[in-house]
Scaffold this motif. Structure first.
Motif, mmCIF file in Angstrom:
data_model
loop_
_atom_site.group_PDB
_atom_site.id
_atom_site.type_symbol
_atom_site.label_atom_id
_atom_site.label_comp_id
_atom_site.label_asym_id
_atom_site.label_seq_id
_atom_site.Cartn_x
_atom_site.Cartn_y
_atom_site.Cartn_z
ATOM 1 N N LEU A 148 75.594 19.213 7.147
ATOM 2 C CA LEU A 148 75.045 17.864 7.168
ATOM 3 C C LEU A 148 75.180 17.237 5.786
ATOM 4 C CD1 LEU A 148 71.629 18.533 8.972
ATOM 5 C CD2 LEU A 148 73.829 17.989 10.038
ATOM 6 N N GLY A 149 75.691 16.015 5.720
ATOM 7 C CA GLY A 149 75.708 15.245 4.484
ATOM 8 C C GLY A 149 74.897 13.978 4.686
ATOM 9 N N PHE A 150 74.113 13.586 3.667
ATOM 10 C CA PHE A 150 73.245 12.421 3.841
ATOM 11 C C PHE A 150 72.872 11.844 2.485
ATOM 12 C CE2 PHE A 150 70.896 16.377 3.960
ATOM 13 C CZ PHE A 150 69.832 16.191 3.093
ATOM 14 N N HIS A 151 72.360 10.608 2.508
ATOM 15 C CA HIS A 151 71.861 9.970 1.296
ATOM 16 C C HIS A 151 70.523 10.601 0.911
ATOM 17 C CE1 HIS A 151 75.008 7.114 1.582
ATOM 18 N NE2 HIS A 151 74.481 6.343 2.517
ATOM 19 N N MET A 152 70.388 10.929 -0.354
ATOM 20 C CA MET A 152 69.170 11.592 -0.820
ATOM 21 C C MET A 152 68.227 10.561 -1.451
ATOM 22 S SD MET A 152 68.870 14.931 -3.287
ATOM 23 C CE MET A 152 69.591 14.103 -4.699
ATOM 24 N N PRO A 176 64.752 13.125 1.371
ATOM 25 C CA PRO A 176 64.791 14.302 0.506
ATOM 26 C C PRO A 176 65.289 15.513 1.289
ATOM 27 C CG PRO A 176 62.536 13.826 1.150
ATOM 28 C CD PRO A 176 63.377 12.715 1.702
ATOM 29 N N PRO A 177 66.029 16.403 0.658
ATOM 30 C CA PRO A 177 66.561 17.557 1.375
ATOM 31 C C PRO A 177 65.497 18.422 2.031
ATOM 32 C CG PRO A 177 67.716 17.286 -0.696
ATOM 33 C CD PRO A 177 66.578 16.306 -0.715
ATOM 34 N N ASP A 178 64.304 18.536 1.420
ATOM 35 C CA ASP A 178 63.302 19.402 2.020
ATOM 36 C C ASP A 178 62.817 18.871 3.367
ATOM 37 O OD1 ASP A 178 61.931 17.271 0.909
ATOM 38 O OD2 ASP A 178 60.341 18.483 0.004
ATOM 39 N N ARG A 179 62.819 17.550 3.535
ATOM 40 C CA ARG A 179 62.422 16.993 4.832
ATOM 41 C C ARG A 179 63.459 17.331 5.902
ATOM 42 N NH1 ARG A 179 61.830 10.904 4.450
ATOM 43 N NH2 ARG A 179 60.081 11.545 3.122
ATOM 44 N N THR A 182 63.174 20.969 6.853
ATOM 45 C CA THR A 182 62.064 21.215 7.778
ATOM 46 C C THR A 182 62.446 20.855 9.201
ATOM 47 O OG1 THR A 182 60.399 20.864 6.056
ATOM 48 C CG2 THR A 182 59.686 20.574 8.337
ATOM 49 N N TRP A 183 63.098 19.709 9.375
ATOM 50 C CA TRP A 183 63.544 19.322 10.720
ATOM 51 C C TRP A 183 64.515 20.353 11.291
ATOM 52 C CZ3 TRP A 183 64.689 13.716 8.793
ATOM 53 C CH2 TRP A 183 63.529 12.942 8.868
ATOM 54 N N LEU A 184 65.420 20.864 10.461
ATOM 55 C CA LEU A 184 66.356 21.881 10.933
ATOM 56 C C LEU A 184 65.631 23.151 11.341
ATOM 57 C CD1 LEU A 184 69.261 21.415 8.357
ATOM 58 C CD2 LEU A 184 69.447 21.102 10.828
ATOM 59 N N HIS A 185 64.703 23.611 10.509
ATOM 60 C CA HIS A 185 63.932 24.810 10.855
ATOM 61 C C HIS A 185 63.220 24.625 12.185
ATOM 62 C CE1 HIS A 185 63.617 26.172 6.360
ATOM 63 N NE2 HIS A 185 64.751 26.539 6.919
ATOM 64 N N ASP A 186 62.591 23.477 12.356
ATOM 65 C CA ASP A 186 61.829 23.219 13.583
ATOM 66 C C ASP A 186 62.726 23.194 14.815
ATOM 67 O OD1 ASP A 186 59.538 23.052 12.061
ATOM 68 O OD2 ASP A 186 59.445 20.862 12.083
ATOM 69 N N ALA A 187 63.997 22.813 14.629
ATOM 70 C CA ALA A 187 64.931 22.730 15.754
ATOM 71 C C ALA A 187 65.636 24.053 16.039
ATOM 72 C CB ALA A 187 65.974 21.648 15.494
ATOM 73 N N GLY A 188 65.414 25.073 15.217
ATOM 74 C CA GLY A 188 66.020 26.376 15.462
ATOM 75 C C GLY A 188 67.249 26.672 14.638
#
Length: 215
Positions: A148-152, A176-179, A182-188
């Protein structure tokens, strides 16, 4: 923001700017050694994970999809904008490009060997991202890599003009990358690495390398 609204605005905006957007990005990777290095690493992780079809979700005019194919990856592109897909097919004949939405991918469960979302999440509102990541997980094989690439940063702005001065109506979201982690962790997903880019520029970027959990 309702899904139908932001999806429709994004689709119509990129239909409007498709040709000028493609003209601006056609040689963009040539001047971005860090992005090329990230894509090369992603291609290596795809091969290590067993290969298979790689979905470039939000592919735009297809320049990154084509670059991945040059790296030996079986990449195909999906984009919300029919005009973008027309440009991608014109500029990269022989490659597979399809119109589709990351909110509801027309892919079978566990059918993709990897997935790339290269700055294509920037118009997705925060409230919709967790469902998008759940959809990513659905179409990926267990253990499949994701990049994933995104604006920080923080906040959003409404973009009303761009790419040759054409009118647009899209919100551009910084995160922010930590947000996103967290979404990735929650999605598996398991996040394996994080790269930060252009830290001294006005629009810094972040890249996350992850994989779908095996469960």
């Amino acid at each position: 923001m309702e899904a139908d609204t932001w999806l429709a605005d994004t689709r119509s905006s990129y239909d409007t700017v498709a040709d000028s957007y493609a003209d601006q990005l056609r040689e963009a990777l040539a001047g971005e050694p860090h992005l090329r290095a990230a894509l090369a690493l992603f291609a290596e992780t795809v091969r290590t994970a067993g290969g298979g079809p790689v979905a470039d979700v939000g592919c735009g005019p297809g320049h990154v999809t084509a670059h991945l194919r040059d790296l030996g990856v079986d990449a195909f592109g999906i984009d919300l904008s029919p005009a973008m897909i027309e440009v991608a097919r014109r500029d990269h004949p022989g490659l597979r490009f399809e119109v589709g939405s990351m909110t509801d991918l027309d892919l079978a469960d566990a059918s993709a060997g990897a997935l790339l979302a290269f700055w294509s999440l920037v118009h997705v509102p925060d409230g919709a991202v967790p469902a998008v990541f759940t959809e990513f997980r659905r179409v990926l094989r267990p253990g499949a890599p994701v990049m994933l690439g995104f604006h920080m940063g923080e906040g959003s702005r409404l973009k009303t003009q761009g790419y040759g001065g054409h009118p647009m109506k899209v919100h551009v979201h910084r995160r922010p990358p930590d947000r996103v982690t967290t979404w990735l962790h929650d999605a598996g997903f398991t996040v394996q690495a994080q790269w930060l880019l252009d830290l001294d520029e006005s629009l810094p970027g972040a890249i996350l390398f992850a994989r779908r959990d095996n469960q």
